[in-house]
Design a protein around this motif. Structure first.
Motif, PDB file in Angstrom:
ATOM      1  N   ASP A  15       7.146  12.311  -8.271  1.00 39.92           N
ATOM      2  CA  ASP A  15       8.315  11.892  -8.091  1.00 39.92           C
ATOM      3  C   ASP A  15       9.280  11.942  -6.904  1.00 39.92           C
ATOM      4  N   MET A  16       8.359  12.626  -6.056  1.00 40.36           N
ATOM      5  CA  MET A  16       8.947  12.872  -4.445  1.00 40.36           C
ATOM      6  C   MET A  16       8.606  11.867  -3.711  1.00 40.36           C
ATOM      7  N   PRO A  17       9.506  11.799  -2.521  1.00 34.38           N
ATOM      8  CA  PRO A  17       9.513  10.684  -1.444  1.00 34.38           C
ATOM      9  C   PRO A  17       8.156  11.050  -0.555  1.00 34.38           C
ATOM     10  N   GLU A  43       0.762  -1.232  -0.032  1.00 29.89           N
ATOM     11  CA  GLU A  43       0.004  -0.106   0.098  1.00 29.89           C
ATOM     12  C   GLU A  43       0.814   1.315  -0.027  1.00 29.89           C
ATOM     13  N   ALA A  44       0.644   2.228  -0.892  1.00 32.58           N
ATOM     14  CA  ALA A  44       1.221   3.421  -1.092  1.00 32.58           C
ATOM     15  C   ALA A  44       0.714   4.261   0.039  1.00 32.58           C
ATOM     16  N   GLY A  66       7.396   7.910   9.143  1.00 34.93           N
ATOM     17  CA  GLY A  66       7.284   6.584   9.709  1.00 34.93           C
ATOM     18  C   GLY A  66       8.553   5.814   9.843  1.00 34.93           C
ATOM     19  N   MET A  67       9.681   5.862   8.862  1.00 32.40           N
ATOM     20  CA  MET A  67      11.067   5.279   9.129  1.00 32.40           C
ATOM     21  C   MET A  67      11.643   6.083  10.139  1.00 32.40           C
ATOM     22  N   GLN A  88       7.747   0.735   1.359  1.00 27.67           N
ATOM     23  CA  GLN A  88       6.739   1.595   0.849  1.00 27.67           C
ATOM     24  C   GLN A  88       7.351   2.758   0.070  1.00 27.67           C
ATOM     25  N   TRP A  89       8.311   3.181   0.671  1.00 27.53           N
ATOM     26  CA  TRP A  89       9.005   4.645   0.232  1.00 27.53           C
ATOM     27  C   TRP A  89       9.813   4.091  -1.109  1.00 27.53           C
ATOM     28  N   ALA A  90      10.761   2.863  -1.033  1.00 23.43           N
ATOM     29  CA  ALA A  90      11.364   2.437  -2.056  1.00 23.43           C
ATOM     30  C   ALA A  90      10.289   2.064  -3.326  1.00 23.43           C
ATOM     31  N   LYS A  91       9.564   1.575  -3.111  1.00 20.16           N
ATOM     32  CA  LYS A  91       8.353   1.211  -4.376  1.00 20.16           C
ATOM     33  C   LYS A  91       8.237   2.498  -5.079  1.00 20.16           C
TER      34      LYS A  91
END
Length: 571
Positions: free
Chosen positions: A475-477, A394-395, A484-485, A503-506
């Protein structure tokens, strides 16, 4: 009136009687409970005596009772007795008071034979009768009265083993003497490894009027070579103390006694056996999955708990559980947990499995070969693997104030401003009220018309700008993933940290910081789930924290630049 007064008086008397009955019942129940709770015990210094030989009778009750509560007249038939010595004591431990009353009296038998010290009744409590063997002389007894009242018993599960198999040896010591410097030496034998299993179990018991201390200890006996091996029994030693109070002197007598030796018959490993040699009567292999669903999302942790139970086995003989997982998952093994349960040695292994890719995933099964010493055959214990469907993760979405929200907020602020101005003009020019009201009404109507037209135009514009803004932010994180990290790192929750990172890497496959973040998080997870878990190195944690801070700063900088560009487009 007299009848009413009589009725009230009667009801009052009845109420008083009821309360007195309740109070009496409560006191009776309290007295009954107190009486039932008291325990009376009678013991003797010896139960094999010569006629007219003096020995001690001791009666105790765990309550504070009258010193005359013990009736010794029941002894008149078979025994002579002296004046009892009575003592009472009260102790308070952790706020709980306990009371004790004790009678000590000297006895001597009047005749030979099997005599009985009858039961003594003290309140609601009663002692157990005691049998006394009275001889013409204690030295003429067929039972050696001078022999210490100490007995050693042992038991072994089995004396026929396979090499590497373990048997349970239990020794029980019954002590009826006062002792000092007591010690128990373990059994031993050539080709046999002996190890104490657990802690000693100690308890007191009264057997035929004698008070005994009973000690139980367990050993594991493991055969290291085949053949008939001699196991020397456990040895108990110490010093017996004779005499003491009332005897004028104390005598110390050395004591040592060994349990009977035993021959262990050990068989060799069968020549046709394959795999790690695990001889046992029972081997159990179990597993648990959490969650139990067959569908898991990318980045979500899957917990696998494997439990191995082997009967009568040493911890050192348990195998290592190594499973080969596919490259599409990350696996973190926690340190195995060992224990003992009803004769079984247990090993529990927990694994955290994190999928990294979508699609079908097959996790491996596990099989362990072992030798059934009961049937004399090789067996295999097996647990199945698991086939999963890995769904996209889930994004998470971050909140960004849209131009439409800003426009709506500004529009809502404009109408009250106009009304405020109109109210001020009205207050200052109350004499020109009719004309001013007309002018203001026309102005207000015109303002509303213009405001509605402007709102339609701005709605179309903000919709267009929102689409551009979404493309600009794609295109931004994601802010939630980064936050969360950061929170997971601060709270030392590596699984949650890994989940937010996935999630962030995807969402940011080509981000310039991705490789550094991947290395830092992998190092953090390795330290947490290593064979010997350790606190994360401060340098690694600081590096990861700096990367997350850099990620947040770059995100907010890009966000502010984008919002500044949007403000210039809104008239």
């Amino acid at each position: 009136m007299k009848r009413l007064a009589y009725t009230q008086s009667k009801q009052t008397n009845k109420g008083m009687v009821d309360r007195m009955i309740i109070l009496a019942t409560s006191l009776l129940m309290l007295f009954s409970a107190s009486s039932q709770a008291a325990q009376a015990i009678a013991t003797v210094s010896k139960n094999i005596v010569g006629i007219n030989e003096v020995f001690q009778l001791q009666v105790t009750i765990d309550d504070n009772v009258s010193t005359n509560a013990l009736d010794l007249s029941v002894l008149d038939k078979d025994f002579n007795y002296g004046t009892p010595q009575v003592s009472s004591s009260t102790s308070i431990i952790n706020g709980v008071a306990s009371r004790n009353t004790e009678w000590s009296v000297a006895l001597a038998s009047k005749k030979t034979g099997e005599l009985t010290i009858p039961s003594f009744r003290i309140g609601a409590s009663q002692t157990t009768p005691i049998t006394i063997t009275s001889m013409k002389s204690a030295n003429n007894s067929t039972v050696d009265a001078s022999k210490p009242d100490i007995k050693i018993d042992y038991n072994v599960d089995k004396n026929k083993l396979y090499i590497g198999e373990t048997s349970r040896y239990t020794v029980k010591i019954r002590i009826g003497e006062q002792m000092s410097q007591a010690a128990l030496q373990a059994p031993y034998g050539d080709g046999l490894e002996v190890k104490q299993d657990g802690e000693d179990n100690q308890m007191e018991a009264v057997l035929n009027g004698r008070r005994y201390l009973i000690i139980t200890r367990h050993y594991q006996i493991t055969a290291n070579k085949a053949g008939d091996l001699l196991l020397h029994g456990a040895t108990f030693s110490g010093t017996i103390i004779k005499g003491g109070r009332g005897f004028g002197s104390t005598l110390r007598i050395p004591f040592e006694e060994q349990a009977t030796d035993l021959t262990m018959h050990v068989k060799d490993k069968p020549a046709n056996y394959k795999g790690l040699w695990l001889p046992t009567e029972s081997l159990q292999l179990e597993q648990q999955w959490q969650p139990t669903s067959s569908e898991v999302k990318v980045g979500e942790p899957l917990n696998r708990t494997i439990t191995l139970r082997i009967k009568n086995a040493e911890q050192s003989s348990l195998p290592n559980i190594n499973l080969s997982y596919p490259d599409s998952v990350r696996v973190y093994n926690e340190k195995p947990v060992y224990g003992n349960d009803d004769g079984y040695t247990t090993m529990t292994v927990k694994q955290v499995i994190i999928p990294r890719e979508e699609g079908k995933l097959t996790l491996p099964s596990l099989s362990i070969n072992w030798w059934n010493t009961t049937t004399g055959k090789q067996q295999t214990s097996h647990i199945d693997g698991k086939t999963l469907t890995i769904l996209p993760g889930e994004a998470t979405t971050s909140f960004v104030t849209s131009p439409q929200n800003l426009a709506t907020t500004n529009n809502r602020a404009e109408a009250p401003t106009t009304t405020t101005v109109a109210t001020a003009v009205q207050t200052q020019n109350s004499n020109w009220w009719p004309w001013i009201s007309l002018v203001l009404g026309l102005l207000w109507f015109s303002t509303v018309i213009l405001w509605l037209n402007e709102r339609k135009r701005r709605t179309a514009l903000t919709a267009h700008l929102s689409a551009q803004s979404s493309r600009a932010f794609s295109d931004m994180p994601e802010t939630d993933s980064v936050l969360g990290m950061t929170k997971a790192l601060a709270e030392n929750q590596p699984i949650l940290l890994q989940t937010y990172y996935q999630q962030w890497a995807k969402q940011n496959p080509d981000h310039p910081l991705r490789e550094k973040l991947d290395t830092a998080i992998s190092e953090q997870m390795k330290r947490r789930y290593a064979k010997e878990p350790e606190t994360a190195n401060e340098s690694v944690k600081h590096q990861l924290s700096s990367l997350l801070l850099e990620l947040k700063n770059s995100h907010y900088k890009a966000k502010n630049m984008n919002q500044s560009a949007l403000k210039t487009l809104i008239p």
